[in-house]
Design a protein around this motif. Structure first.
Motif, PDB file in Angstrom:
ATOM      1  N   LEU A 221       0.814  -1.216   0.000  1.00  0.00           N
ATOM      2  CA  LEU A 221       0.000   0.000   0.000  1.00  0.00           C
ATOM      3  C   LEU A 221       0.848   1.267   0.000  1.00  0.00           C
ATOM      4  N   GLU A 225       0.185   4.239  -2.571  1.00  0.00           N
ATOM      5  CA  GLU A 225      -0.068   5.613  -2.135  1.00  0.00           C
ATOM      6  C   GLU A 225       0.844   6.594  -2.879  1.00  0.00           C
ATOM      7  N   HIS A 226       2.077   6.150  -3.163  1.00  0.00           N
ATOM      8  CA  HIS A 226       3.048   7.012  -3.836  1.00  0.00           C
ATOM      9  C   HIS A 226       2.667   7.253  -5.298  1.00  0.00           C
ATOM     10  N   VAL A 231      -7.526   4.163  -6.112  1.00  0.00           N
ATOM     11  CA  VAL A 231      -7.224   2.838  -5.559  1.00  0.00           C
ATOM     12  C   VAL A 231      -8.448   1.940  -5.728  1.00  0.00           C
ATOM     13  N   THR A 245      -7.129   8.285  -4.282  1.00  0.00           N
ATOM     14  CA  THR A 245      -6.036   7.833  -3.411  1.00  0.00           C
ATOM     15  C   THR A 245      -5.999   8.590  -2.077  1.00  0.00           C
ATOM     16  N   ARG A 246      -6.084   9.923  -2.146  1.00  0.00           N
ATOM     17  CA  ARG A 246      -5.958  10.698  -0.912  1.00  0.00           C
ATOM     18  C   ARG A 246      -7.079  10.343   0.071  1.00  0.00           C
ATOM     19  N   PHE A 249      -6.577   6.803   1.623  1.00  0.00           N
ATOM     20  CA  PHE A 249      -5.580   6.652   2.679  1.00  0.00           C
ATOM     21  C   PHE A 249      -5.929   7.472   3.924  1.00  0.00           C
ATOM     22  N   LEU A 261      -5.046  -1.336   5.678  1.00  0.00           N
ATOM     23  CA  LEU A 261      -4.264  -0.158   6.071  1.00  0.00           C
ATOM     24  C   LEU A 261      -3.678  -0.316   7.459  1.00  0.00           C
TER      25      LEU A 261
END
Ligand code: SF4
Length: 331
Positions: A221, A225-226, A231, A245-246, A249, A261
């Protein structure tokens, strides 16, 4: 289709899966005959031009089978794959390969040890009958430069290169036909952590330079995230959550995403390894649990979860398949 999947190319996604299912028939034991294993189960997903969709889930959840269906290496048992709105099954395998290319996990085994780096990168050009020797040599040299390798390495063999350099070669080979979509299946997981970030940054640079679209498959993950803009989480062959994504997470919504997570292993050893919150082991895909397949491991499971499979529903935050969320939203 999710709202984010609407592209500036007239609303037609670069890649679209419509209710894709892929079955295998596997031996269930000496006297038990063959049984169906549903590796991909009714998956619908749209990927916009220029997006990086990170597909995550535990090993055995169907991620790699899905990538093979997308690459045309496995036919779907049901459903459709559309490439810019056209059914992939109606297109020639070679035409698909020109526009969609894979990058695999292991740069050690994906490069022929008996060939020079130059001939490995040039191979797709030969297969597709592109250009004369001078032109091919020039394109190989340009592509080595694009992936940050000196052109003298065209004469080297894979054994003379480091793991990171070999993955750069694999990327150069994937890009030599100027594809529009890269299916990256765990492309950094065989590499050292320091090299992983170099390869991820290279992929991000290439996305901008060549306007590439990625499906990025990973169980890591931190890597997703990078690199990902969106996702998609898969569990036992089904998508259970899709989100930006933001937002994902910051606040994953599906109990499985939350558990994933919580169990993340960060690339920084100083941060330690957090407790794994997934109770119970990954179920046998030949004999999946009834109802919501996650219910034997879910801390929020209700009686209904053992009998009814939740549908993947779309709302303003993305897509989610969970009775709990549906109840909270009054769906
Ligand atoms: Fe848990 Fe039920 Fe939601 Fe499945 S549907 S994730 S078992 S609450």
């Amino acid at each position: 289709m999710s709202a984010s999947a609407l592209s500036d190319t007239g609303g037609i996604p670069a890649l679209e899966l419509r209710r894709v299912t892929r079955d295998f028939h596997v031996s269930a034991g000496l006297f038990a005959g063959k049984r169906r294993l549903r590796a991909v189960n009714d998956v619908s997903l749209s990927i916009e031009t220029g997006e990086v969709v990170g597909l995550v889930g535990e090993s055995g959840c169907g991620k790699s089978t899905l990538s093979k269906v997308l690459l045309g290496l496995l036919p779907a048992s049901a459903g459709e794959v559309l490439f810019h709105g056209e059914q992939m099954s109606h297109q020639k395998r070679r035409a698909v390969a020109k526009r969609i290319q894979p990058i695999f996990q292991d740069p050690y085994s994906s490069l022929n040890p008996r060939r020079s780096i130059g001939s490995i990168i040039a191979q797709p050009l030969h297969v597709h009958g592109f250009g004369n020797r001078t032109e091919i040599r020039r394109r190989v040299s340009d592509m080595l430069d694009v992936v940050g390798l000196p052109s003298r390495l065209a004469q080297a063999s894979p054994a003379q290169l480091s793991g990171g350099q070999r993955q750069r070669v694999a990327i150069a080979r994937a890009l030599i036909l100027r594809p529009e979509i890269l299916i990256c299946d765990e492309p950094t997981s065989a590499l050292d952590v320091s090299v992983q970030s170099q390869i991820l940054n290279l992929l991000l640079d290439l996305r901008r330079e060549f306007q590439l679209t990625y499906l990025f498959i990973s169980h890591n993950l931190a890597v997703v995230e990078h690199i990902a803009t969106r996702v998609a989480v898969m569990y036992l062959g089904r998508l259970v959550e899709v989100a930006e994504t933001r937002a994902f997470f910051q606040a994953p919504r599906h109990p499985y995403s939350q558990a994933l997570l919580d169990s993340i292993i960060t690339p920084n050893p100083a941060e330690g390894i957090p407790t794994v919150h997934l109770g119970g082991s990954f179920p046998n895909p030949i004999d999946p649990p009834s109802g919501c397949a996650f219910h034997p491991r879910c801390p929020h499971a209700m009686p209904r979860c053992a009998t009814d499979a939740p549908r993947l529903l779309t709302d303003e935050a993305g897509e989610i398949a969970c009775h709990l969320t549906n109840m909270q939203q009054g769906a």
